[in-house]
Design a protein around this motif. Structure first.
Motif, PDB file in Angstrom:
ATOM      1  N   ASP A  80       0.807  -1.218   0.000  1.00 29.47           N
ATOM      2  CA  ASP A  80       0.000   0.000   0.000  1.00 29.47           C
ATOM      3  C   ASP A  80       0.842   1.272   0.000  1.00 29.47           C
ATOM      4  O   ASP A  80       0.310   2.383   0.034  1.00 29.47           O
TER       5      ASP A  80
ATOM      6  N   HIS B  32       3.020   2.329   2.311  1.00 31.29           N
ATOM      7  CA  HIS B  32       3.502   2.748   3.624  1.00 31.29           C
ATOM      8  C   HIS B  32       4.662   1.848   4.058  1.00 31.29           C
ATOM      9  O   HIS B  32       4.849   0.752   3.527  1.00 31.29           O
TER      10      HIS B  32
ATOM     11  N   GLN C 205      -9.507   1.508   7.441  1.00 30.48           N
ATOM     12  CA  GLN C 205      -8.405   2.127   6.706  1.00 30.48           C
ATOM     13  C   GLN C 205      -8.907   3.315   5.894  1.00 30.48           C
ATOM     14  O   GLN C 205      -8.270   4.374   5.858  1.00 30.48           O
TER      15      GLN C 205
ATOM     16  N   SER D 210      -2.471   1.247   7.810  1.00 29.22           N
ATOM     17  CA  SER D 210      -2.361  -0.009   7.062  1.00 29.22           C
ATOM     18  C   SER D 210      -3.105  -1.088   7.834  1.00 29.22           C
ATOM     19  O   SER D 210      -3.312  -0.973   9.045  1.00 29.22           O
TER      20      SER D 210
ATOM     21  N   ALA E 199      -1.614  -6.000   4.175  1.00 32.93           N
ATOM     22  CA  ALA E 199      -0.276  -5.439   3.991  1.00 32.93           C
ATOM     23  C   ALA E 199       0.774  -6.350   4.612  1.00 32.93           C
ATOM     24  O   ALA E 199       1.909  -6.434   4.130  1.00 32.93           O
TER      25      ALA E 199
END
Length: 278
Positions: free
Chosen positions: A11, A13, A129, A136, A159
């Motif tokens: 994602d 991050h 989220q 995440s 994630a």
């Protein structure tokens, strides 16, 4: 100051690859030891509603005074709170206990397949989220079938997948599935639970060669394999030495030798995610 590497999620991050876990740490103790960990240089703290120490973690975060954007805080949805609406409410309760407006990572703690609520729970995490309450989202302790089901049903892969993983229980099949879906694998109980890894001749020999502790060798092995790792200790010296393992660089041969210690599936020391019994 030890520099801890980061791992990037699908994602976008990032997560510090080495964190501080507080499983089985009493709430009253958590405030002190987490503050120690933050002052030592940890920036990734892993807790859970089921640990009953989120308030202590929150007090430590406030006392340490580390800027929020420098911290990575994980907490987890407990089995009793699974389900769509209850999962939404559970994170709100965790945030209140932590004294935070969001967590960096929210996990379903166990698939707990017999409950049949993990998919609704995953849909709730997707919504959380979107709301910004969890930067995440991921899962912990999911068998292969349940992990594939939530991805197929929602089109959203976790994630990260936090699983029991240590030298005697390396979970190659599950790690391969994680990698297929671009899911980062995170190791809980990374040193084992008294299963003998810290006294294993291969590991102690490598530790002696580098002039370090056996636990540091095992942590460095997790890092070398690209795993996120969250060792736990309430001993001040061990809190510091565990973090210093990020500075230890093992040779490829040493990593391979530890890879060769795998006893999966017999090496499991914790509950079986397919039927955890809680």
């Amino acid at each position: 100051m030890t520099t801890v590497p980061t791992v990037t999620f699908a994602d976008g991050h990032t997560i510090p690859q080495l964190g501080y876990g507080v499983w089985q740490v009493d709430d009253a103790v958590a405030a002190d030891v987490v503050e120690q960990a933050l002052r030592a240089g940890y920036r990734h703290i892993d807790t859970a509603a089921a640990y009953h120490n989120e308030e202590g973690v929150g007090r430590a975060i406030q006392a340490a005074g580390v800027p929020r954007d420098e911290l990575f805080v994980t907490t987890k949805l407990w089995n009793d709170d699974q389900g769509y609406e209850s999962a939404i409410a559970a994170l709100d309760a965790s945030l209140e206990r932590l004294g935070l407006d969001h967590v960096d990572l929210y996990l379903i703690h166990w698939a707990s397949p017999q409950r049949g609520t993990y998919l609704d729970s995953w849909k709730a995490l997707i919504e959380l989220q979107k709301q910004g309450k969890a930067t995440s989202i991921g899962v912990s302790n999911f068998p292969v079938a349940e992990l594939e089901e939530i991805i197929e049903a929602t089109g959203v892969a976790p994630a990260i997948h936090q699983i029991e993983l240590h030298p005697y229980f390396q979970q190659g099949e599950l790690r391969a599935l994680d990698a297929k879906h671009e899911i980062v694998t995170e190791s809980w109980s990374p040193l084992g639970q008294g299963g003998g890894e810290l006294e294993d001749p291969v590991i102690t020999e490598i530790a002696e060669k580098h002039g370090v502790e056996a636990g540091q060798v095992i942590i460095a092995w997790h890092l070398a394999n690209g795993l996120v790792v969250i060792p736990k200790s309430v001993t001040p010296e061990r809190i510091v030495s565990n973090l210093a393992a990020a500075d230890l660089e093992l040779t490829a041969d040493e990593v391979d030798r530890i890879n060769g210690l795998d006893r999966t599936p017999e090496g499991r020391q914790g509950a079986d995610p397919a039927n955890p019994g809680f």
